[in-house]
Write a protein that holds these residues in place. Structure first.
Motif, PDB file in Angstrom:
ATOM      1  N   VAL A  20       0.837  -1.194   0.000  1.00  0.00           N
ATOM      2  CA  VAL A  20       0.000   0.000   0.000  1.00  0.00           C
ATOM      3  C   VAL A  20       0.877   1.250   0.000  1.00  0.00           C
ATOM      4  O   VAL A  20       1.752   1.411   0.849  1.00  0.00           O
ATOM      5  N   LEU A  21       0.621   2.136  -0.975  1.00  0.00           N
ATOM      6  CA  LEU A  21       1.363   3.385  -1.103  1.00  0.00           C
ATOM      7  C   LEU A  21       0.565   4.567  -0.562  1.00  0.00           C
ATOM      8  O   LEU A  21       1.111   5.440   0.091  1.00  0.00           O
ATOM      9  N   PHE A  22      -0.737   4.586  -0.849  1.00  0.00           N
ATOM     10  CA  PHE A  22      -1.613   5.682  -0.442  1.00  0.00           C
ATOM     11  C   PHE A  22      -2.933   5.122   0.061  1.00  0.00           C
ATOM     12  O   PHE A  22      -3.403   4.094  -0.434  1.00  0.00           O
ATOM     13  N   VAL A  23      -3.536   5.838   1.013  1.00  0.00           N
ATOM     14  CA  VAL A  23      -4.914   5.572   1.424  1.00  0.00           C
ATOM     15  C   VAL A  23      -5.727   6.779   0.967  1.00  0.00           C
ATOM     16  O   VAL A  23      -5.333   7.927   1.203  1.00  0.00           O
ATOM     17  N   LEU A  24      -6.834   6.510   0.273  1.00  0.00           N
ATOM     18  CA  LEU A  24      -7.693   7.573  -0.218  1.00  0.00           C
ATOM     19  C   LEU A  24      -9.108   7.402   0.324  1.00  0.00           C
ATOM     20  O   LEU A  24      -9.552   6.269   0.567  1.00  0.00           O
ATOM     21  N   ALA A  25      -9.799   8.506   0.502  1.00  0.00           N
ATOM     22  CA  ALA A  25     -11.198   8.509   0.878  1.00  0.00           C
ATOM     23  C   ALA A  25     -12.001   8.829  -0.376  1.00  0.00           C
ATOM     24  O   ALA A  25     -11.479   9.433  -1.314  1.00  0.00           O
ATOM     25  N   PRO A  26     -13.278   8.440  -0.390  1.00  0.00           N
ATOM     26  CA  PRO A  26     -14.096   8.804  -1.546  1.00  0.00           C
ATOM     27  C   PRO A  26     -14.127  10.327  -1.716  1.00  0.00           C
ATOM     28  O   PRO A  26     -13.998  11.059  -0.733  1.00  0.00           O
ATOM     29  N   PRO A  27     -14.277  10.796  -2.943  1.00  0.00           N
ATOM     30  CA  PRO A  27     -14.313  12.246  -3.144  1.00  0.00           C
ATOM     31  C   PRO A  27     -15.515  12.856  -2.413  1.00  0.00           C
ATOM     32  O   PRO A  27     -16.525  12.184  -2.221  1.00  0.00           O
TER      33      PRO A  27
END
Length: 164
Positions: A151-158
């Motif tokens: 895992v490089l990045f954790v993103l949240a929904p826009p």
């Protein structure tokens, strides 16, 4: 006469290397070792041992890299998702030394937007977001070696996806 032998050896090893490269590219599993020798024209490719002489099978990861934080874990309830390393290499957040990072925590990204680079064998491979989101966490330090699926990045929904 020495030049003829050298030219023949050089041509022969080139031809063997081409065949070995083609074989390695079409092989069903990664190589364990490669050995090239100029004298006596030797090229040796070695695959890991297979059980009872059976076929070599490359297993898929237990869960898709972007689906969970680790093997066997369910996707987080908060709707976050991850961007994972597409291959083994060195992770870079910016297009070059001293340049600003592709993305920062809190920044919105679009589907297909480049968010990083993974260098493998002197080739710079772009890492793109597969869907839109907002960067919540950068999980790997710049210049760090990474493994496939890490895992490089954790993103949240826009934000617009949160509205009813």
């Amino acid at each position: 006469m020495t030049n003829e032998v050298t030219d023949t050896t050089s041509h022969g090893i080139d031809e063997l290397c081409r065949h070995a490269t083609q074989l390695a590219r079409t092989a069903p599993a990664p190589l364990r070792s490669v050995r090239v020798q100029a004298g006596e024209l030797l090229v040796a490719l070695e695959w890991p041992d297979t059980p009872a002489g059976g076929p070599v099978v490359v297993a898929a990861p237990a869960a898709p890299p972007a689906a969970a934080g680790g093997p066997g874990e369910a996707p987080p309830a908060d709707g976050t998702f991850t961007i994972s390393a597409p291959l083994v290499g060195t992770f870079y957040r910016a297009p070059g030394p001293g340049a600003p990072p592709f993305v920062e925590v809190g920044q919105d990204v679009a589907a297909g937007q480049q968010v990083a680079i993974v260098e493998a064998m002197k080739l710079m491979n772009p890492v793109d977001a597969d869907r839109p989101g907002r960067v919540v966490e950068v999980c790997v330090a710049d210049g760090t070696p990474v493994e496939y699926g890490e895992v490089l990045f954790v993103l949240a929904p826009p934000p617009e996806a949160d509205a009813p």
